[in-house]
Design a protein around this motif. Structure first.
Motif, PDB file in Angstrom:
ATOM      1  N   THR A 493       0.645  -1.011   0.350  1.00 43.62           N
ATOM      2  CA  THR A 493      -0.267  -0.152   0.228  1.00 43.62           C
ATOM      3  C   THR A 493       0.841   1.792  -0.231  1.00 43.62           C
ATOM      4  OG1 THR A 493      -0.398  -0.411   2.366  1.00 43.62           O
ATOM      5  CG2 THR A 493      -2.141  -0.761   0.967  1.00 43.62           C
ATOM      6  N   GLU A 494       1.962   0.937   0.358  1.00 49.54           N
ATOM      7  CA  GLU A 494       3.084   2.181   0.245  1.00 49.54           C
ATOM      8  C   GLU A 494       3.871   2.901  -1.229  1.00 49.54           C
ATOM      9  OE1 GLU A 494       6.540   2.350   1.970  1.00 49.54           O
ATOM     10  OE2 GLU A 494       6.301   0.135   2.713  1.00 49.54           O
ATOM     11  N   LYS A 495       3.208   4.284  -0.991  1.00 50.95           N
ATOM     12  CA  LYS A 495       3.194   4.914  -2.326  1.00 50.95           C
ATOM     13  C   LYS A 495       4.704   5.150  -2.843  1.00 50.95           C
ATOM     14  CE  LYS A 495      -1.318   6.880  -2.298  1.00 50.95           C
ATOM     15  NZ  LYS A 495      -1.748   8.154  -2.692  1.00 50.95           N
ATOM     16  N   ASN A 496       4.896   5.664  -4.055  1.00 56.85           N
ATOM     17  CA  ASN A 496       6.354   5.722  -4.584  1.00 56.85           C
ATOM     18  C   ASN A 496       7.378   4.823  -4.062  1.00 56.85           C
ATOM     19  OD1 ASN A 496       5.364   8.223  -5.357  1.00 56.85           O
ATOM     20  ND2 ASN A 496       5.325   9.654  -3.655  1.00 56.85           N
ATOM     21  N   SER A 497       6.474   3.065  -3.783  1.00 58.55           N
ATOM     22  CA  SER A 497       7.587   2.471  -2.907  1.00 58.55           C
ATOM     23  C   SER A 497       8.210   1.735  -3.902  1.00 58.55           C
ATOM     24  CB  SER A 497       7.093   1.911  -2.318  1.00 58.55           C
ATOM     25  OG  SER A 497       8.005   0.237  -1.664  1.00 58.55           O
ATOM     26  N   ILE A 498       9.370   0.764  -3.805  1.00 59.42           N
ATOM     27  CA  ILE A 498      10.004   0.283  -4.967  1.00 59.42           C
ATOM     28  C   ILE A 498       9.365  -1.337  -4.853  1.00 59.42           C
ATOM     29  CG2 ILE A 498      11.914   1.114  -5.743  1.00 59.42           C
ATOM     30  CD1 ILE A 498      13.416  -0.624  -4.516  1.00 59.42           C
ATOM     31  N   GLU A 516       7.611   0.054 -11.165  1.00 64.98           N
ATOM     32  CA  GLU A 516       6.558   0.675 -11.526  1.00 64.98           C
ATOM     33  C   GLU A 516       5.731   1.660 -10.690  1.00 64.98           C
ATOM     34  OE1 GLU A 516       2.742  -2.685 -12.759  1.00 64.98           O
ATOM     35  OE2 GLU A 516       4.086  -3.277 -11.795  1.00 64.98           O
ATOM     36  N   LYS A 517       5.941   1.389  -9.672  1.00 66.01           N
ATOM     37  CA  LYS A 517       5.201   2.213  -8.863  1.00 66.01           C
ATOM     38  C   LYS A 517       6.202   3.882  -8.994  1.00 66.01           C
ATOM     39  CE  LYS A 517       2.564   0.093  -5.276  1.00 66.01           C
ATOM     40  NZ  LYS A 517       2.638  -0.330  -3.846  1.00 66.01           N
TER      41      LYS A 517
END
Lengths: 534, 206
Positions: A493-498, A516-517
Motif C-alpha cells: 500500500t506504500e506509495k512511491n515505493s519500489i 512500476e510505482k
C-alpha cells in the motif's frame, strides 16, 4: 622382387586363413541350427496361441484395410519408392475416415503422413528408421481394429510409436534442406508435435511449480530468439559469414520449434493442477523434457565454436557478446530443465493454504529473479530486468559513492558494444545514446538508507519499466524462480515505493521490487539522466 | 585408399559390402561379428554424423595380426542399399580398398541387382577408381530360397547379368546361416590386402 611378393602373398593368405578358421565357422553353424530349432518352437507356440485366442466381433472392413496397409508398409520397408509411398498414403486416407472420433489414431496417422511426405519430397533427409517406424505405427493402428482397442494400445505404446515417427522426421536445416525429390515439392501437413497425454485425457494436471517453470522457460526461449535474430540477419547479409549464419539459423529454428512444441503442450495437453502440488512429473513429459534438454545441449555445442572464434579474434567482440549470451542462457536453461526432470520443481511448492483462510490475489508476475539485497532476499520481476551482470573490475572504483550508474561502465572493454547486452526498450537505443545514458542506483528497501555501492554487491541488475530505468547492486547472484499459483500475493500500500508487494511463500515473506510505482507520473523522477561527458 | 601408419606400423584396409536393399549386407556383417573372437574384432559401430541428418552405416574392424612387422587391420562397412540413400552409399564407398557385391536371387530383384552394380561402377568412378582395378567379389546370397516356391534366379543367370565381362570371383551364400559368408570375406580380404600391399607397401617398406 617376384619372390618377395610371392612370399608376402603367402603370409597374407596364411594370416587370413588363420583368422577365419573353419572350426569357428562350424561352431557358428551349429549355433544357427539350434537357433532355428528355437525359432521353430516359438513359431509353433505362437501359432497355437493364435488358434486358441478367442476372436471378437472386429469390424471386418477395418481388418481388411489394416491387412492392406500392413502389406503396403511392408512393401515400403522393402523398397522406398514413390509408388509404394503413394499406396500407403492412399490407405492411410481411408484409415483416417475410419478413425474420425479417436484422437490417438488420428495423431498417429498425421505423423505417418508427415513422414511419408518427407520420404517422397526429400528422400535423402529422411531417417533410415522411417520405414521401421511406419511399420510399428501400422501395427498399432491394427490394434485399434481389434475389440477393446483403446485398452490394448496403451498410451505408452502409442507415445513410443509416435516418438519413433517423430525421430524419423528430419529437423529443418535451412539451406541444407534442399535435396533431390521424387515428386514436385509439397509442404508436409503442419501439426503440433505435442506429447500425448497419458490415458488420452484432454489435459494432464501437473504441479504448479513445474508448470510455471516451463512457462518461464518459454519466456527465455522467446528472449533467445530476440537475441539471435539481429545477428542472424547481419550474417545473412555479410559475405563470408555463411557458416555462422547457418549455425545461428539452425539454432534459432530449433528453439522456435521447441517453443512451438512446448507452447502447444502447455496450452492444450498440460495444465496447472487446481489443487496444487503433489503431482509427480508425468513420464511422457519427463521423456519429452529429456529430449528437449539434449536439443538445447546440441544448440550449445553449435554455438560454442562460433563463440570461441569471435572471442579469440580481435575486433570481433561485438559478435562475441551475443554468442556468449546465447550459450550461457542455453546452458542455464538446460540445467533448469534437468532439475525439473529430476523432480526438483518440488522445491518451488509450498504447503496448501489452511482451510477457511481466504485466498488472496495471485501474483501479477510469472517469473522472478531473487537475490540478496541489503541483507535480505528480494525478488525482481523478470520481465522488468533489462540487464543482468556483474560489476566490471575497472568500473569498481569509479562507481564508489556514485548516485548514478553510467551504462558505459558495464563495458568489459572500451570496444565492447552495449546494445546487444540489453533487452527491452534499452536494446532499441542507439549505441551512441547508450554510451551517454546513466541510470540512478536504487537504495535497498531495508531500514537503513545507505546508498548501495559496488563494495556491498558485485552483481548488477538494470531494471526498466516504460521509460524509467534504475540499477541495483546485489550481494548475491540472481536466481530465476517461477511463481507458483499457490503463493499468496499481498500488494503493497506504500506509495512511491519500489516494493510492489510481498509474496507469501508459507514460511517466508519476500518483497517484490519493481519500478512500476516510482515510474508513475506522481512519483519522484528516477528517470535516466544524461550525464555530461567529461 | 588404405590408411598406412608407418610409425605405428599399422595398415587399415577398407572393405565395403555393397548391393541392393535387403540383399543381406548387414546380415553378412552380423554373422561375422557374432562368429569372430573378441580378441580380433572391435565393436560393431553405428556412426552418426554431426549434422541434423543422421547417416547410419555398419562398421566392423577386424585385426588380421602382424605380417612382416605390420599390424594389418580390416574395416568392414556396409552401405544402405535402398534407392533413396544414394548420397550415403557414395560417401561410405569413399576410400574403399575392396568391395563385396551382395546380390539378391529373387526374380523381382533382378533389375535392382543390375541397377545397383551399375551404381557401384558410377560411384567408384566418382572417386577415380575403376571397377576393373579394384578388388571386388560377388556374393550370390539367399541361396536357400532356391528350394522355396518363390521365383528365383539361378547362379548362371546372375553371372550373366553381373559378371559376364568382368569374370570376378563369386560365391554362393546363405548369410543368415553363415554359409559362404567367411569364404567371401576370406577371398576379398586376401585380394584387398594383396592389392594394398602391392600398391603401397611392398616396394617401399617390405
Amino acid at each position: 622382387m617376384a619372390g618377395i611378393e610371392e612370399e608376402f602373398t603367402g603370409e597374407i593368405d596364411k594370416a587370413i586363413d588363420r583368422l577365419f578358421n573353419p572350426k569357428r565357422i562350424q561352431l557358428l553353424q551349429d549355433q544357427n541350427k539350434a537357433d532355428e530349432l528355437l525359432d521353430y518352437e516359438q513359431a509353433n507356440a505362437e501359432f497355437n496361441n493364435e488358434i486358441n485366442e478367442p476372436k471378437g466381433p472386429a469390424s471386418s472392413q477395418s481388418v481388411t484395410l489394416f491387412q492392406l496397409l500392413d502389406e503396403a508398409v511392408l512393401t515400403l520397408e522393402w523398397e522406398v519408392t514413390l509408388a509404394n509411398i503413394n499406396k500407403v498414403q492412399e490407405l492411410l486416407g481411408i484409415f483416417r475416415n475410419e478413425f474420425q472420433s479417436g484422437k490417438e489414431p488420428k495423431l498417429l496417422v498425421d505423423l505417418m503422413e508427415q513422414l511419408l511426405s518427407v520420404m517422397a519430397n526429400a528422400p535423402e533427409r529422411a531417417h533410415f528408421s522411417g520405414p521401421a517406424a511406419l511399420l510399428q505405427a501400422s501395427k498399432i493402428l491394427g490394434d485399434f481394429c481389434k475389440p477393446g482397442a483403446s485398452e490394448k494400445a496403451s498410451a505408452h505404446v502409442l507415445n513410443a510409436a509416435m516418438q519413433q515417427l517423430r525421430n524419423a522426421i528430419p529437423q529443418p536445416v535451412g539451406k541444407t534442406a534442399a535435396k533431390p525429390s521424387l515428386q514436385p515439392a509439397a509442404s508436409p501437413p503442419k501439426m503440433p508435435l505435442t506429447p500425448l497425454p497419458v490415458g488420452g485425457n484432454p489435459a494432464v494436471d501437473i504441479a504448479g511449480g513445474l508448470y510455471s517453470a516451463l512457462q518461464y522457460h518459454m519466456t527465455v526461449l522467446n528472449q533467445l530468439t530476440a537475441i539471435i535474430l539481429p545477428v542472424e540477419k547481419l550474417f545473412k547479409k555479410t559475405a563470408g559469414y555463411e557458416k555462422f549464419y547457418t549455425i545461428l539459423n539452425t539454432v534459432r529454428q530449433q528453439i522456435d520449434k521447441q517453443q512451438y512444441f512446448y507452447g502447444n503442450a502447455l496450452e492444450n495437453d498440460y495444465r496447472c493442477a487446481a489443487d496444487g502440488l503433489n503431482r509427480p512429473l508425468p513420464e511422457t513429459l519427463r521423456y519429452s523434457l529429456h529430449s528437449h534438454v539434449s536439443i538445447l545441449e546440441q544448440c550449445v555445442k553449435r554455438v560454442m565454436p562460433a563463440e570461441k572464434t569471435f572471442g579469440n579474434a580481435s575486433g570481433m567482440e561485438k559478435l562475441y557478446v551475443p554468442h556468449r549470451r546465447i550459450r550461457e542462457q542455453l546452458e542455464k536453461q538446460s540445467k533448469l530443465l534437468s532439475r525439473l526432470c529430476n523432480g526438483q520443481f518440488r522445491s518451488l511448492r509450498t504447503a496448501p493454504p489452511p482451510p477457511g483462510k481466504a485466498k488472496k490475489s495471485p501474483c501479477p508476475f510469472k517469473s522472478l529473479l531473487t537475490a540478496e539485497w541489503g541483507g535480505r532476499t528480494v525478488a525482481f520481476a523478470a520481465e522488468h530486468v533489462a540487464y543482468e551482470g556483474s560489476v566490471v573490475w575497472w568500473a569498481r572504483r569509479k562507481l564508489s559513492r556514485q548516485e548514478h550508474l553510467p551504462l558505459r561502465y558495464l563495458k568489459t572493454w572500451p570496444w565492447t558494444k552495449l546494445k546487444g547486452q540489453f533487452s527491452g526498450k534499452l536494446s532499441e537505443q542507439r549505441e551512441k545514446m547508450l554510451n551517454k545514458l546513466a541510470v540512478p542506483i536504487l537504495n535497498h528497501p531495508g531500514p537503513f538508507k545507505v546508498l548501495d555501492q559496488p563494495e556491498n554487491g558485485n552483481n548488477i541488475l538494470v531494471l526498466q519499466y516504460n521509460d524509467t530505468q534504475a540499477a541495483v547492486f546485489l550481494e548475491s547472484e540472481p536466481e530465476s524462480v517461477s511463481v507458483s499459483e499457490q503463493w499468496e500475493w499481498e500488494p503493497s500500500t506504500e506509495k512511491n515505493s519500489i516494493v510492489a508487494g510481498h509474496l507469501n511463500l508459507g514460511d517466508k515473506l519476500v518483497p517484490v521490487a519493481t519500478l512500476e510505482k516510482i515510474a508513475s507520473p506522481a512519483a519522484p523522477p528516477h528517470r535516466a539522466e544524461q550525464l555530461p561527458r567529461k | 585408399m588404405a590408411f598406412i601408419d608407418l610409425i605405428k606400423k599399422e595398415v587399415h584396409c577398407k572393405i565395403v559390402y555393397y548391393g541392393p536393399g535387403r540383399s543381406g549386407k548387414t546380415t553378412n556383417l552380423l554373422t561375422i561379428y557374432s562368429a569372430m573372437d573378441t580378441a580380433v574384432r572391435g565393436k560393431m559401430l553405428t556412426i552418426e554424423t554431426k549434422g541434423d541428418r543422421t547417416l547410419f552405416f555398419d562398421f566392423l574392424p577386424l585385426n588380421l595380426g602382424k605380417i612382416r612387422g605390420f599390424n594389418i587391420r580390416i574395416q568392414l562397412y556396409t552401405v544402405p542399399g535402398q534407392v533413396m540413400y544414394a548420397a550415403t552409399r557414395r560417401l561410405v564407398l569413399k576410400g574403399a580398398d575392396g568391395v563385396v557385391f551382395v546380390a539378391d536371387p529373387l526374380v523381382i530383384r533382378r533389375e535392382k541387382n543390375i541397377e545397383s552394380f551399375a551404381c557401384l561402377k558410377r560411384n567408384l568412378n566418382f572417386y577415380n577408381l575403376q571397377l576393373e582395378e579394384t578388388p571386388i567379389i560377388l556374393q550370390y546370397n539367399k541361396q536357400d530360397l532356391l528350394s522355396s516356391p518363390t521365383p528365383t534366379l539361378t547362379i548362371a543367370q546372375m553371372e550373366e547379368d553381373l559378371n559376364q565381362h568382368l569374370k570376378l570371383k563369386s560365391f554362393a551364400a546363405v548369410s543368415t546361416k553363415g554359409i559362404g559368408v567367411f569364404e567371401s570375406l576370406k577371398e576379398i580380404s586376401k585380394q584387398t590386402v594383396r592389392h594394398v600391399a602391392t600398391r603401397h607397401l611392398l616396394t617401399d617398406h617390405f
